[in-house]
Design a protein around this motif. Sequence first.
Motif, PDB file in Angstrom:
ATOM      1  N   TYR A 182       0.933  -1.272   0.076  1.00  0.00           N
ATOM      2  CA  TYR A 182      -0.012   0.064   0.112  1.00  0.00           C
ATOM      3  C   TYR A 182       0.914   1.248  -0.107  1.00  0.00           C
ATOM      4  N   THR A 183       0.561   2.098  -0.950  1.00  0.00           N
ATOM      5  CA  THR A 183       1.256   3.518  -0.803  1.00  0.00           C
ATOM      6  C   THR A 183       0.375   4.548  -0.420  1.00  0.00           C
ATOM      7  N   ALA A 184       0.600   5.237   0.664  1.00  0.00           N
ATOM      8  CA  ALA A 184      -0.483   6.054   1.441  1.00  0.00           C
ATOM      9  C   ALA A 184      -0.702   7.162   0.401  1.00  0.00           C
ATOM     10  N   GLY A 185      -1.826   7.775   0.647  1.00  0.00           N
ATOM     11  CA  GLY A 185      -2.394   8.845  -0.061  1.00  0.00           C
ATOM     12  C   GLY A 185      -3.110  10.150   0.669  1.00  0.00           C
ATOM     13  N   THR A 186      -4.187  10.458   0.359  1.00  0.00           N
ATOM     14  CA  THR A 186      -4.852  11.452   1.358  1.00  0.00           C
ATOM     15  C   THR A 186      -5.577  10.911   2.395  1.00  0.00           C
ATOM     16  N   PHE A 187      -5.846  11.946   3.403  1.00  0.00           N
ATOM     17  CA  PHE A 187      -6.497  11.090   4.512  1.00  0.00           C
ATOM     18  C   PHE A 187      -7.498  10.176   4.312  1.00  0.00           C
ATOM     19  N   VAL A 188      -8.722  10.526   3.404  1.00  0.00           N
ATOM     20  CA  VAL A 188      -9.878   9.551   3.019  1.00  0.00           C
ATOM     21  C   VAL A 188      -9.441   8.372   2.633  1.00  0.00           C
ATOM     22  N   GLU A 189      -8.323   8.373   1.434  1.00  0.00           N
ATOM     23  CA  GLU A 189      -7.722   7.085   1.066  1.00  0.00           C
ATOM     24  C   GLU A 189      -7.016   6.260   2.022  1.00  0.00           C
ATOM     25  N   ASN A 190      -6.423   6.847   2.925  1.00  0.00           N
ATOM     26  CA  ASN A 190      -5.756   6.048   4.075  1.00  0.00           C
ATOM     27  C   ASN A 190      -6.890   5.398   4.837  1.00  0.00           C
ATOM     28  N   GLU A 191      -8.005   6.092   5.315  1.00  0.00           N
ATOM     29  CA  GLU A 191      -9.197   5.712   5.925  1.00  0.00           C
ATOM     30  C   GLU A 191      -9.640   4.479   5.240  1.00  0.00           C
ATOM     31  N   ASN A 192      -9.945   4.609   3.864  1.00  0.00           N
ATOM     32  CA  ASN A 192     -10.735   3.623   3.143  1.00  0.00           C
ATOM     33  C   ASN A 192      -9.694   2.336   2.946  1.00  0.00           C
ATOM     34  N   ALA A 193      -8.515   2.605   2.832  1.00  0.00           N
ATOM     35  CA  ALA A 193      -7.538   1.249   2.900  1.00  0.00           C
ATOM     36  C   ALA A 193      -7.428   0.636   4.121  1.00  0.00           C
ATOM     37  N   ILE A 194      -7.609   1.330   5.317  1.00  0.00           N
ATOM     38  CA  ILE A 194      -7.763   0.696   6.555  1.00  0.00           C
ATOM     39  C   ILE A 194      -8.887   0.163   6.697  1.00  0.00           C
ATOM     40  N   MET A 195     -10.183   0.627   6.237  1.00  0.00           N
ATOM     41  CA  MET A 195     -11.414  -0.110   6.231  1.00  0.00           C
ATOM     42  C   MET A 195     -11.344  -1.411   5.646  1.00  0.00           C
ATOM     43  N   ARG A 196     -10.787  -1.378   3.966  1.00  0.00           N
ATOM     44  CA  ARG A 196     -10.676  -2.410   3.280  1.00  0.00           C
ATOM     45  C   ARG A 196      -9.738  -3.485   4.078  1.00  0.00           C
ATOM     46  N   GLU A 197      -8.739  -3.193   4.613  1.00  0.00           N
ATOM     47  CA  GLU A 197      -8.005  -4.340   5.336  1.00  0.00           C
ATOM     48  C   GLU A 197      -8.698  -4.964   6.416  1.00  0.00           C
ATOM     49  N   LYS A 198      -9.465  -4.028   7.203  1.00  0.00           N
ATOM     50  CA  LYS A 198      -9.944  -4.620   8.340  1.00  0.00           C
ATOM     51  C   LYS A 198     -11.213  -5.567   7.803  1.00  0.00           C
ATOM     52  N   ASP A 199     -11.768  -5.242   6.829  1.00  0.00           N
ATOM     53  CA  ASP A 199     -12.948  -6.077   6.352  1.00  0.00           C
ATOM     54  C   ASP A 199     -12.369  -7.574   5.933  1.00  0.00           C
ATOM     55  N   LYS A 200     -11.247  -7.758   5.376  1.00  0.00           N
ATOM     56  CA  LYS A 200     -10.670  -8.997   5.062  1.00  0.00           C
ATOM     57  C   LYS A 200      -9.947  -9.733   6.203  1.00  0.00           C
ATOM     58  N   GLU A 201      -9.654  -8.897   7.376  1.00  0.00           N
ATOM     59  CA  GLU A 201      -8.591  -9.258   8.257  1.00  0.00           C
ATOM     60  C   GLU A 201      -9.613  -9.610   9.540  1.00  0.00           C
ATOM     61  N   PHE A 202     -10.943  -9.346   9.625  1.00  0.00           N
ATOM     62  CA  PHE A 202     -11.559  -9.611  10.840  1.00  0.00           C
ATOM     63  C   PHE A 202     -12.956  -9.976  10.692  1.00  0.00           C
ATOM     64  N   ILE A 203     -13.190 -10.871   9.674  1.00  0.00           N
ATOM     65  CA  ILE A 203     -14.438 -11.457   9.556  1.00  0.00           C
ATOM     66  C   ILE A 203     -14.878 -12.138  10.617  1.00  0.00           C
ATOM     67  N   MET A 204     -16.363 -12.176  11.089  1.00  0.00           N
ATOM     68  CA  MET A 204     -16.628 -12.874  12.127  1.00  0.00           C
ATOM     69  C   MET A 204     -16.210 -12.333  13.459  1.00  0.00           C
ATOM     70  N   GLU A 205     -15.548 -11.250  13.603  1.00  0.00           N
ATOM     71  CA  GLU A 205     -14.876 -10.647  15.000  1.00  0.00           C
ATOM     72  C   GLU A 205     -15.431  -9.663  15.383  1.00  0.00           C
ATOM     73  N   GLY A 206     -16.658  -9.441  14.930  1.00  0.00           N
ATOM     74  CA  GLY A 206     -17.259  -8.214  15.448  1.00  0.00           C
ATOM     75  C   GLY A 206     -16.974  -6.773  15.360  1.00  0.00           C
ATOM     76  N   GLN A 207     -16.051  -6.466  14.419  1.00  0.00           N
ATOM     77  CA  GLN A 207     -15.498  -5.229  14.135  1.00  0.00           C
ATOM     78  C   GLN A 207     -16.001  -4.294  13.688  1.00  0.00           C
ATOM     79  N   ARG A 208     -16.709  -4.619  12.447  1.00  0.00           N
ATOM     80  CA  ARG A 208     -17.056  -3.648  11.132  1.00  0.00           C
ATOM     81  C   ARG A 208     -18.004  -2.681  11.776  1.00  0.00           C
ATOM     82  N   TRP A 209     -18.877  -2.836  12.534  1.00  0.00           N
ATOM     83  CA  TRP A 209     -19.772  -1.987  12.920  1.00  0.00           C
ATOM     84  C   TRP A 209     -19.183  -0.691  13.655  1.00  0.00           C
TER      85      TRP A 209
END
Length: 236
Positions: A124-151
């Motif tokens: 990942y190459t960092a970008g704007t604030f919102v681009e970084n937030e989105n990259a974190i969100m996508r990584e969390k989606d893939k990493e924490f399935i069924m762990e109650g994090q998404r909400w």
Amino acid sequence: MRYLYKNALYYQYDEQDSRIDMFYPQWRVTAKEQEAGTIYIEDFDPTKYDLAGTFVCKFRPKIVSSSTYYTFANDMPIYRLALACLYAAECANYAGDNATVEFYINEIRKRAYGDNWDETKYGYTAGTFVENENAIMREKDKEFIMEGQRWWDLRRLTTVKGGSQKDHFVFQPQGCVGYGLNPTVNPWMVDVNGKLIETATPVLNGITQDEHLLLWPIDATLMGSDPEIEQNPGYE
């Protein structure tokens, strides 16, 4: 026991990402060249077959001693190093430290890709604030399935640093599981109903009729025990 997730979540994974193994390998698919029916595909290729559903086997139940029913033994909060890394990435993003954002996101990806890791392809190459937030969100989606994090991620991550409640991902397109995918270029990206996946529909639309869903209603017993307690808005 299997849990059906949106097909869009499966499409977010790269085929070299080992986390895709959390899904059942016995894909129920309909061959494009067939009119109906399902067949077994050991090495599923979504460009050749229609994905009928994605089932997660990350956590499996077990039979309780001296019983005949299944139960989950992992019904507890789990705090993993990956979670600490992505929290650190969030903090770094608020501090404007792109180098640290990149470091922590790529630490997660290195483990996920293992021997397939190639930073020039998957880093990942960092970008704007919102681009970084989105990259974190996508990584969390893939990493924490069924762990109650998404909400809680949807409630916290935001399109505007220091913005209003309406700027948080729960009300924004970035909260959509399919955000960032391109079904126009990839017409095989369909949901279980055969329609192109949603890529920009927020979890909540942010208007009066559903904004109250950010909070739970207060139960009647508690309300009746103290006349000073007021019901949360939207549940009167």
